[in-house]
Design a protein around this motif. Structure first.
Motif, PDB file in Angstrom:
ATOM      1  N   VAL A  29       0.836  -1.207   0.000  1.00  0.00           N
ATOM      2  CA  VAL A  29       0.000   0.000   0.000  1.00  0.00           C
ATOM      3  C   VAL A  29       0.865   1.249   0.000  1.00  0.00           C
ATOM      4  O   VAL A  29       1.997   1.237   0.496  1.00  0.00           O
ATOM      5  N   SER A  35      -5.258   3.157   3.852  1.00  0.00           N
ATOM      6  CA  SER A  35      -5.631   1.763   3.601  1.00  0.00           C
ATOM      7  C   SER A  35      -6.249   1.119   4.833  1.00  0.00           C
ATOM      8  O   SER A  35      -7.218   0.361   4.723  1.00  0.00           O
ATOM      9  N   TYR A  39      -9.920  -0.791   4.970  1.00  0.00           N
ATOM     10  CA  TYR A  39     -10.120  -2.181   5.370  1.00  0.00           C
ATOM     11  C   TYR A  39     -10.917  -2.293   6.682  1.00  0.00           C
ATOM     12  O   TYR A  39     -11.619  -3.279   6.885  1.00  0.00           O
ATOM     13  N   LEU A  70      -0.995  -5.469   5.521  1.00  0.00           N
ATOM     14  CA  LEU A  70      -0.803  -4.254   4.735  1.00  0.00           C
ATOM     15  C   LEU A  70       0.598  -3.753   5.018  1.00  0.00           C
ATOM     16  O   LEU A  70       0.993  -3.636   6.180  1.00  0.00           O
ATOM     17  N   ASP A 131      -9.613  -0.786  -3.501  1.00  0.00           N
ATOM     18  CA  ASP A 131      -9.077  -0.169  -2.288  1.00  0.00           C
ATOM     19  C   ASP A 131      -8.401   1.152  -2.663  1.00  0.00           C
ATOM     20  O   ASP A 131      -8.387   1.530  -3.843  1.00  0.00           O
ATOM     21  N   ASP A 133      -5.443   2.045  -3.187  1.00  0.00           N
ATOM     22  CA  ASP A 133      -4.378   1.954  -4.186  1.00  0.00           C
ATOM     23  C   ASP A 133      -4.873   1.408  -5.516  1.00  0.00           C
ATOM     24  O   ASP A 133      -4.083   1.183  -6.432  1.00  0.00           O
TER      25      ASP A 133
END
Length: 143
Positions: A29, A35, A39, A70, A131, A133
């Motif tokens: 990430v 991130s 999540y 991550l 997500d 990214d």
């Protein structure tokens, strides 16, 4: 004797196959905080203990003893393809889609039609989200 032979054969047969399970999936990430927010708030994953404590890692329980790791590193990959995706199964996909809609978070079906659901030939329903990214995640109801 027959019982002993059966137990012996069963033991030999089970040891002939490698036992394997998913331990973790690592995702590269660009911004850990962003991130983590995705999540946690979109997928509702529970953060778990991670040993690095360097501000560049976050670990999440994804069930079955497996974890999502991550890892923040500069220069995230530039090639993003829906074919390469993570997949999570939800026990209540309708509630998940409602949560996405309440947060105005976009989703689409496999062909890319916004707000639509794909139903596979086996009856499993699936949607796709991205997500922060741009990585694709399949969400399905094969729970």
């Amino acid at each position: 004797m027959k019982t002993l032979l059966s137990v012996l054969l069963l033991t030999m047969a089970s040891s002939a196959f490698a036992q394997i399970k998913v331990n973790h999936i690592a995702v590269h990430v660009s911004n850990l905080e962003k991130s983590m927010n995705f999540y946690e708030t979109i997928l509702n994953l529970e953060e778990i203990e991670e040993p690095f404590k360097d501000g560049l890692h976050a670990w999440y329980d994804i069930g079955g003893g497996a974890a999502l790791h991550l890892i923040e590193v500069a220069n995230t990959p530039t090639e993003i393809s829906k074919t390469n995706h993570l997949c999570f199964s939800m026990d209540d996909m309708d509630a998940f889609i409602s949560r996405l809609k309440s947060k105005n978070y976009p989703f689409e079906d496999w062909p890319g039609e916004k707000g639509k659901i794909t139903t596979r030939p086996d009856g499993v329903r699936q949607i796709y989200i991205q997500d922060p990214d741009g990585y694709w995640l399949e969400i399905n109801d094969d729970y």
